[in-house]
Motif scaffolding. Structure first.
Motif, mmCIF file in Angstrom:
data_model
loop_
_atom_site.group_PDB
_atom_site.id
_atom_site.type_symbol
_atom_site.label_atom_id
_atom_site.label_comp_id
_atom_site.label_asym_id
_atom_site.label_seq_id
_atom_site.Cartn_x
_atom_site.Cartn_y
_atom_site.Cartn_z
ATOM 1 N N LEU A 5 0.860 -1.308 -0.137
ATOM 2 C CA LEU A 5 0.181 -0.026 -0.013
ATOM 3 C C LEU A 5 0.871 1.065 -0.033
ATOM 4 N N PHE A 6 1.935 1.314 0.706
ATOM 5 C CA PHE A 6 2.910 2.286 0.983
ATOM 6 C C PHE A 6 3.375 2.637 -0.499
ATOM 7 N N VAL A 7 3.794 1.461 -1.237
ATOM 8 C CA VAL A 7 4.409 1.652 -2.617
ATOM 9 C C VAL A 7 3.433 2.242 -3.428
ATOM 10 N N LEU A 9 1.113 4.455 -2.960
ATOM 11 C CA LEU A 9 0.872 5.908 -2.428
ATOM 12 C C LEU A 9 2.154 6.769 -2.846
ATOM 13 N N SER A 10 3.410 5.971 -3.224
ATOM 14 C CA SER A 10 4.550 6.825 -3.370
ATOM 15 C C SER A 10 4.614 7.095 -4.937
ATOM 16 N N LEU A 11 5.677 8.466 -4.857
ATOM 17 C CA LEU A 11 5.306 9.214 -6.199
ATOM 18 C C LEU A 11 6.134 8.648 -7.249
ATOM 19 N N VAL A 12 7.002 7.718 -7.298
ATOM 20 C CA VAL A 12 7.539 7.238 -8.704
ATOM 21 C C VAL A 12 6.545 6.258 -9.165
ATOM 22 N N PRO A 13 6.766 6.706 -10.522
ATOM 23 C CA PRO A 13 5.668 6.427 -11.606
ATOM 24 C C PRO A 13 5.686 4.992 -12.474
ATOM 25 N N GLY A 240 2.949 -0.785 -8.789
ATOM 26 C CA GLY A 240 4.187 -0.431 -7.961
ATOM 27 C C GLY A 240 4.681 0.721 -8.361
ATOM 28 N N ASN A 241 5.881 1.085 -7.940
ATOM 29 C CA ASN A 241 6.708 1.999 -8.329
ATOM 30 C C ASN A 241 7.908 1.706 -8.966
ATOM 31 N N GLU A 242 8.228 0.323 -9.208
ATOM 32 C CA GLU A 242 9.628 -0.194 -9.782
ATOM 33 C C GLU A 242 9.280 -0.238 -11.375
ATOM 34 N N THR A 243 10.408 -0.343 -11.763
ATOM 35 C CA THR A 243 10.510 -0.856 -13.312
ATOM 36 C C THR A 243 10.292 -2.534 -13.280
HETATM 37 C C1 LIG Z 1 9.639 2.318 -4.195
HETATM 38 O O1 LIG Z 1 9.203 2.781 -3.417
HETATM 39 C C2 LIG Z 1 9.888 2.259 -1.874
HETATM 40 C C3 LIG Z 1 9.075 2.704 -1.017
HETATM 41 O O2 LIG Z 1 8.721 4.286 -0.987
HETATM 42 C C4 LIG Z 1 11.207 2.947 -2.070
HETATM 43 O O3 LIG Z 1 11.765 2.215 -0.799
HETATM 44 C C5 LIG Z 1 11.941 2.190 -3.180
HETATM 45 O O4 LIG Z 1 13.249 2.895 -3.457
HETATM 46 C C6 LIG Z 1 11.247 2.746 -4.387
HETATM 47 N N1 LIG Z 1 11.720 2.084 -5.623
HETATM 48 C C7 LIG Z 1 12.242 2.835 -6.611
HETATM 49 C C8 LIG Z 1 12.461 2.030 -7.704
HETATM 50 O O5 LIG Z 1 12.165 4.054 -6.758
#
Ligand SMILES: *[C@@H]1O[C@H](CO)[C@@H](O)[C@H](O)[C@H]1NC(C)=O
Ligand SMILES: *[C@@H]1O[C@H](CO)[C@@H](O)[C@H](O)[C@H]1NC(C)=O
Ligand SMILES: *[C@@H]1O[C@H](CO)[C@@H](O)[C@H](O)[C@H]1NC(C)=O
Ligand SMILES: *[C@@H]1O[C@H](CO)[C@@H](O)[C@H](O)[C@H]1NC(C)=O
Ligand SMILES: *[C@@H]1O[C@H](CO)[C@@H](O)[C@H](O)[C@H]1NC(C)=O
Ligand SMILES: *[C@@H]1O[C@H](CO)[C@@H](O)[C@H](O)[C@H]1NC(C)=O
Ligand SMILES: *[C@@H]1O[C@H](CO)[C@@H](O)[C@H](O)[C@H]1NC(C)=O
Ligand SMILES: *[C@@H]1O[C@H](CO)[C@@H](O)[C@H](O)[C@H]1NC(C)=O
Length: 268
Positions: A5-7, A9-13, A240-243
């Protein structure tokens, strides 16, 4: 699940999507009425990724099953593009010649703090002959955007099919990453002066490709009737926010099927 859930809401797209990832659990419904419900979406407990729960129920005892998130109907889930097509309520304002009354019915859509965003493939459409409508929006950072759409008809003869440029019809774009939209009408424009041929105005955020202006939208109730009060809207979603490359190395990888395809997608 709290981590996931935290992921969201994070800003990385970035988005990782499993294409063709069949849900193996036998007690998971994968269809609601005619609509396919693929993972990460799910209806039953334990069958969806956190944040992707949808309801499937009958709207009326003898009616068809409807897939819903909150009070919005989900028409189609598009895994390949990380989108879902939903049914957005059309806001309206009508002038009653007999009583001199103005009746207004407006809607808002709120996806704040979810992994859903209103796609820029939609547009804000306003229909009417003496209308000024606003679309007040917020993105995931609670930054506010406001667009106004005005439309006028110098005469009934000035209206043209297929043309949405301020005469009977106005459209304006949706910025990326919008999670909240509220439609309103300016009180100084109420169709009383044009009520003999156009007494109602409409405004809605809807799928751009689905809209073609017809003069009958202004001179009658065809816009409302065509969509039965609800127009299709495209909603972007992300897991999620990861590739995909990074995600596939982690333990929370959502693309776990051998025949899966991972799509990187930016929703804001
Ligand atoms: C994705 O979000 C998590 C939690 O905010 C963070 O720890 C992680 O570095 C982020 N991953 C990337 C690829 O930005
Ligand atoms: C569902 O039922 C409510 C209440 O009867 C009604 O107002 C609404 O239009 C129905 N929705 C759909 C999509 O049929
Ligand atoms: C599903 O319906 C229940 C009961 O009406 C409601 O509490 C819940 O928020 C709904 N969930 C979604 C995703 O719409
Ligand atoms: C018109 O508006 C007036 C004042 O708001 C109200 O008293 C009346 O009931 C309305 N008439 C109709 C037909 O809605
Ligand atoms: C626009 O098209 C509709 C049919 O789609 C037709 O009824 C209407 O007369 C047309 N308007 C004009 C101005 O030609
Ligand atoms: C409709 O708008 C006109 C022009 O702004 C205004 O003069 C009139 O009072 C309005 N009518 C109603 C019922 O609010
Ligand atoms: C509506 O009224 C205007 C001015 O009062 C007039 O010019 C126009 O022909 C009328 N249109 C219709 C469809 O009655
Ligand atoms: C527009 O949306 C309606 C209702 O969802 C659908 O029946 C129709 O096929 C769509 N048309 C286009 C061109 O996408």
């Amino acid at each position: 699940m709290a981590w996931l859930l935290f992921v969201f809401l994070s800003l990385v797209p970035y988005l990782s999507v499993a294409e063709g990832l069949a849900v193996a659990k036998p007690d998971c419904r994968t269809k609601c009425g005619d609509v396919d419900v693929p993972y990460p979406f799910g209806i039953d407990p334990g069958c969806f990724l956190e944040g992707f729960h949808l309801n499937c129920s009958k709207n009326a005892t003898d009616g068809p099953y409807m897939l819903r998130i909150g009070n919005i109907e989900v028409l189609e889930i598009l895994l390949a593009t990380g989108q879902a097509r939903m049914d957005n309520h059309i806001s309206w304002q009508c002038y009653d010649v007999k009583t001199n009354n103005i009746t207004t019915f407006i809607w808002q859509k709120n996806f704040m703090s979810t992994q859903y965003a209103i796609s820029p493939q939609n547009k804000f459409v306003t229909i009417g002959c003496d209308t000024l409508a606003y679309n007040t929006m917020f993105d995931h950072k609670y930054d506010e955007y406001r667009t106004a759409c005005g439309s006028n008809c110098y005469s009934q003869a000035s209206l043209a099919n297929g043309s949405c440029s301020g005469i009977g019809c106005c459209e304006s774009p949706i910025p990326p990453g919008i999670q909240y939209s509220s439609v309103s009408f300016d009180k100084n424009f109420n169709s009383s002066s044009v009520a003999n041929f156009s007494r109602c105005s409409y405004a809605v955020v809807m799928e751009a490709d689905n809209f073609t202006f017809s003069t009958t939208f202004v001179t009658g109730y065809n816009f409302w009737d065509k969509y039965n009060g609800r127009a299709p809207i495209l909603i972007d979603w992300s897991i999620g926010n990861e590739t995909c490359e990074a995600a596939s190395k982690g333990s929370n990888y959502a693309c776990v099927s051998s025949n899966s395809v991972c799509v990187n997608k930016q929703i804001w």
